[in-house]
Design a protein around this motif. Structure first.
Motif, mmCIF file in Angstrom:
data_model
loop_
_atom_site.group_PDB
_atom_site.id
_atom_site.type_symbol
_atom_site.label_atom_id
_atom_site.label_comp_id
_atom_site.label_asym_id
_atom_site.label_seq_id
_atom_site.Cartn_x
_atom_site.Cartn_y
_atom_site.Cartn_z
ATOM 1 N N VAL A 7 10.425 9.563 -5.199
ATOM 2 C CA VAL A 7 10.197 10.891 -4.640
ATOM 3 C C VAL A 7 11.182 11.077 -3.496
ATOM 4 O O VAL A 7 11.574 10.107 -2.849
ATOM 5 C CB VAL A 7 8.729 11.051 -4.167
ATOM 6 C CG1 VAL A 7 8.405 10.182 -2.998
ATOM 7 C CG2 VAL A 7 8.392 12.486 -3.861
ATOM 8 N N SER A 8 11.610 12.312 -3.288
ATOM 9 C CA SER A 8 12.484 12.618 -2.161
ATOM 10 C C SER A 8 11.650 13.177 -1.024
ATOM 11 O O SER A 8 10.754 14.001 -1.247
ATOM 12 C CB SER A 8 13.533 13.660 -2.553
ATOM 13 O OG SER A 8 14.403 13.136 -3.507
ATOM 14 N N CYS A 9 11.969 12.761 0.194
ATOM 15 C CA CYS A 9 11.293 13.295 1.368
ATOM 16 C C CYS A 9 11.617 14.779 1.482
ATOM 17 O O CYS A 9 12.791 15.158 1.444
ATOM 18 C CB CYS A 9 11.761 12.553 2.617
ATOM 19 S SG CYS A 9 11.109 13.262 4.154
ATOM 20 N N GLY A 14 15.473 11.928 2.010
ATOM 21 C CA GLY A 14 15.533 10.488 1.776
ATOM 22 C C GLY A 14 14.782 10.098 0.513
ATOM 23 O O GLY A 14 13.740 10.666 0.201
ATOM 24 N N LEU A 15 15.339 9.138 -0.226
ATOM 25 C CA LEU A 15 14.725 8.680 -1.469
ATOM 26 C C LEU A 15 13.739 7.560 -1.175
ATOM 27 O O LEU A 15 14.072 6.580 -0.507
ATOM 28 C CB LEU A 15 15.806 8.188 -2.434
ATOM 29 C CG LEU A 15 15.321 7.726 -3.794
ATOM 30 C CD1 LEU A 15 14.700 8.892 -4.567
ATOM 31 C CD2 LEU A 15 16.466 7.125 -4.579
ATOM 32 N N ALA A 47 2.520 15.095 -6.557
ATOM 33 C CA ALA A 47 3.066 16.309 -7.147
ATOM 34 C C ALA A 47 4.597 16.325 -7.128
ATOM 35 O O ALA A 47 5.219 16.971 -7.969
ATOM 36 C CB ALA A 47 2.525 17.529 -6.411
ATOM 37 N N ALA A 48 5.185 15.578 -6.195
ATOM 38 C CA ALA A 48 6.644 15.586 -6.042
ATOM 39 C C ALA A 48 7.337 14.438 -6.773
ATOM 40 O O ALA A 48 8.565 14.347 -6.730
ATOM 41 C CB ALA A 48 6.997 15.541 -4.562
ATOM 42 N N ASP A 53 10.044 9.736 -14.707
ATOM 43 C CA ASP A 53 9.871 8.364 -14.266
ATOM 44 C C ASP A 53 8.635 7.783 -14.943
ATOM 45 O O ASP A 53 7.692 8.490 -15.253
ATOM 46 C CB ASP A 53 9.690 8.285 -12.749
ATOM 47 C CG ASP A 53 10.974 8.545 -12.004
ATOM 48 O OD1 ASP A 53 12.046 8.392 -12.618
ATOM 49 O OD2 ASP A 53 10.907 8.896 -10.821
ATOM 50 N N ILE A 54 8.640 6.489 -15.162
ATOM 51 C CA ILE A 54 7.527 5.827 -15.825
ATOM 52 C C ILE A 54 6.608 5.202 -14.796
ATOM 53 O O ILE A 54 7.039 4.487 -13.908
ATOM 54 C CB ILE A 54 8.033 4.727 -16.791
ATOM 55 C CG1 ILE A 54 8.978 5.333 -17.821
ATOM 56 C CG2 ILE A 54 6.874 4.002 -17.459
ATOM 57 C CD1 ILE A 54 8.363 6.412 -18.689
ATOM 58 N N ASP A 55 5.316 5.499 -14.892
ATOM 59 C CA ASP A 55 4.309 4.889 -14.040
ATOM 60 C C ASP A 55 3.794 3.647 -14.773
ATOM 61 O O ASP A 55 3.113 3.764 -15.782
ATOM 62 C CB ASP A 55 3.175 5.872 -13.786
ATOM 63 C CG ASP A 55 2.098 5.309 -12.871
ATOM 64 O OD1 ASP A 55 2.108 4.091 -12.604
ATOM 65 O OD2 ASP A 55 1.234 6.081 -12.446
ATOM 66 N N PRO A 56 4.111 2.442 -14.272
ATOM 67 C CA PRO A 56 3.702 1.218 -14.969
ATOM 68 C C PRO A 56 2.188 1.070 -15.100
ATOM 69 O O PRO A 56 1.701 0.435 -16.015
ATOM 70 C CB PRO A 56 4.280 0.091 -14.122
ATOM 71 C CG PRO A 56 4.910 0.704 -12.938
ATOM 72 C CD PRO A 56 4.847 2.192 -13.063
#
Length: 63
Positions: A7-9, A14-15, A47-48, A53-56
């Motif tokens: 997620v980006s701030c 920032g990542l 939400a962001a 992306d994969i949630d393990p």
């Protein structure tokens, strides 16, 4: 670290990367409190999350 989510701030761009949702929330909150004196709500972090992306923990694409 096994990075599966990011997620980006919203304040500085920032990542923030993490292996699972709980870690992503924790790291995001640590960053925003330390850098911006703001505690981002967990719902906003989730939400962001970057689509695709994969949630393990779930074994599926994050929404």
């Amino acid at each position: 670290m096994d990075v599966g989510l990011e997620v980006s701030c919203p304040m500085c761009g920032g990542l923030i990367e993490a292996a699972d949702r709980d870690e992503l929330i924790r790291l995001s909150q640590l960053h925003t409190i330390d850098a911006h004196r703001y505690n981002v709500p967990a719902e906003h972090v989730l939400a962001a999350m970057t689509p695709g992306d994969i949630d393990p923990d779930q074994g599926e694409e994050a929404q």
